[in-house]
Design an enzyme around this catalytic site. Sequence first.
Site, PDB file in Angstrom:
ATOM      1  CD1 TRP A  19      -2.178   2.285   1.243  1.00 41.39           C
ATOM      2  CD2 TRP A  19      -3.215   0.431   0.683  1.00 41.39           C
ATOM      3  NE1 TRP A  19      -3.343   2.784   1.126  1.00 41.39           N
ATOM      4  CE2 TRP A  19      -4.084   1.844   0.661  1.00 41.39           C
ATOM      5  CE3 TRP A  19      -4.044  -0.717   0.167  1.00 41.39           C
ATOM      6  CZ2 TRP A  19      -5.642   1.563   0.406  1.00 41.39           C
ATOM      7  CZ3 TRP A  19      -5.179  -0.648  -0.075  1.00 41.39           C
ATOM      8  CH2 TRP A  19      -6.032   0.435   0.027  1.00 41.39           C
ATOM      9  CG  HIS A  53      -3.995  -8.968   3.931  1.00 41.90           C
ATOM     10  ND1 HIS A  53      -3.793  -8.435   2.639  1.00 41.90           N
ATOM     11  CD2 HIS A  53      -4.930  -8.035   4.507  1.00 41.90           C
ATOM     12  CE1 HIS A  53      -4.543  -7.205   2.448  1.00 41.90           C
ATOM     13  NE2 HIS A  53      -5.283  -7.068   3.694  1.00 41.90           N
ATOM     14  CG  ASP A  55      -8.784  -6.340   5.840  1.00 39.34           C
ATOM     15  OD1 ASP A  55      -7.376  -6.612   5.805  1.00 39.34           O
ATOM     16  OD2 ASP A  55      -9.377  -5.599   5.450  1.00 39.34           O
ATOM     17  CG  HIS A  59      -7.198  -2.931   8.602  1.00 35.20           C
ATOM     18  ND1 HIS A  59      -6.241  -2.219   8.682  1.00 35.20           N
ATOM     19  CD2 HIS A  59      -7.637  -2.872   7.517  1.00 35.20           C
ATOM     20  CE1 HIS A  59      -6.074  -1.797   7.330  1.00 35.20           C
ATOM     21  NE2 HIS A  59      -7.090  -2.169   6.418  1.00 35.20           N
ATOM     22  CG  HIS A 160     -12.807  -2.634   4.798  1.00 32.82           C
ATOM     23  ND1 HIS A 160     -12.555  -1.829   3.455  1.00 32.82           N
ATOM     24  CD2 HIS A 160     -11.789  -3.453   4.984  1.00 32.82           C
ATOM     25  CE1 HIS A 160     -11.464  -2.248   3.146  1.00 32.82           C
ATOM     26  NE2 HIS A 160     -10.914  -3.184   4.021  1.00 32.82           N
ATOM     27  CD  GLU A 172      -8.840  -6.128   2.215  1.00 27.04           C
ATOM     28  OE1 GLU A 172      -9.421  -5.529   2.072  1.00 27.04           O
ATOM     29  OE2 GLU A 172      -7.813  -5.989   2.831  1.00 27.04           O
TER      30      GLU A 172
HETATM   31  N1  KYN Z   1      -2.130  -0.741   4.217  1.00 32.10           N
HETATM   32  C1  KYN Z   1      -3.016   0.638   4.330  1.00 32.10           C
HETATM   33  C2  KYN Z   1      -2.294   1.708   4.546  1.00 32.10           C
HETATM   34  C3  KYN Z   1      -3.027   2.983   4.471  1.00 32.10           C
HETATM   35  C4  KYN Z   1      -4.224   3.110   4.436  1.00 32.10           C
HETATM   36  C5  KYN Z   1      -4.877   1.912   3.946  1.00 32.10           C
HETATM   37  C6  KYN Z   1      -4.311   0.670   4.272  1.00 32.10           C
HETATM   38  C7  KYN Z   1      -5.063  -0.494   3.837  1.00 32.10           C
HETATM   39  O1  KYN Z   1      -4.395  -1.696   3.911  1.00 32.10           O
HETATM   40  C8  KYN Z   1      -6.457  -0.532   3.397  1.00 32.10           C
HETATM   41  C9  KYN Z   1      -6.823  -1.706   2.872  1.00 32.10           C
HETATM   42  N2  KYN Z   1      -8.446  -1.434   2.760  1.00 32.10           N
HETATM   43  C10 KYN Z   1      -6.680  -2.994   3.340  1.00 32.10           C
HETATM   44  O2  KYN Z   1      -7.733  -3.274   4.495  1.00 32.10           O
HETATM   45  O3  KYN Z   1      -6.023  -3.955   3.283  1.00 32.10           O
HETATM   46 ZN    ZN Z   2      -9.163  -4.156   3.814  1.00 31.70          ZN
HETATM   47 ZN    ZN Z   3      -6.288  -5.321   4.443  1.00 32.15          ZN
END
Ligand code: KYN
Ligand code: ZN
Ligand code: ZN
Length: 210
Positions: A19, A53, A55, A59, A160, A172
């Site tokens: 990310w 992975h 969640d 998270h 989510h 995911e």
């Molecule tokens: N790693 C991040 C860093 C900053 C902001 C979002 C993420 C996420 O991972 C969001 C994603 N919706 C997730 O659940 O994996």
């Molecule tokens: Zn997610």
């Molecule tokens: Zn995630």
Amino acid sequence: MDVSIIDISRRLEQGTPTWPGDTPFSYSVSWSKEESGSVNVGKLEMSIHTGTHVDAPFHFMNNGERIYDLDLELYVGPALVVDVTNLSSIAAKDLEQIDLTNVSRILFKTNSWTDYTKFPEEVTYIEADVAPFLAKHNIKLIGVDVPSVDPLDSKELQAHHALHTHHIHILEGLDLQNVTPGWYELMAFPLPIVEGDGSPVRAVLRSHNK
Ligand SMILES: Nc1ccccc1C(=O)C[C@H](N)C(=O)O
Ligand SMILES: [Zn+2]
Ligand SMILES: [Zn+2]
């Protein structure tokens, strides 16, 4: 033995996309065989949301459950892989034709993230009306082949939250490119990271007759 395992996990190695702004994946030998006199000892640093992975609710909610609190039954058992390629988002109306009888785990093959060397710019996401629709069919887990169930620039994380409200858990970053839609047995156990906001998993499918 006539069991064939399909690995639907993304590789974790230096350069694995993360990310934007998050911790890069790094594996190194922190104590070599020469130094320790007996063994190579590895060290790992990564964001929990890199690669394949799950969640945990923590998270996206400060008072949400941690990964260790979640029921392992979610992550093993029959799963239906559904073809949703060519959609820019998945809404309840796109799923109406699918027979969801006895489905408790559904994996969406969007094929919208196929260059594994780069973090995607835009991917197929889940609309908020999918959660109540899937909950009506008693679905407990959804899996996607993209980094998030929400649009990548979303701050509200509607999908989510809607999934959580309907007691549907999230997997995911799958790799479903080589998977023919249909029924399989899924196995994707999270690590027992007691306080974790999620966990990397080794996700696999095995052939399964409904
Ligand atoms: N790693 C991040 C860093 C900053 C902001 C979002 C993420 C996420 O991972 C969001 C994603 N919706 C997730 O659940 O994996
Ligand atoms: Zn997610
Ligand atoms: Zn995630």
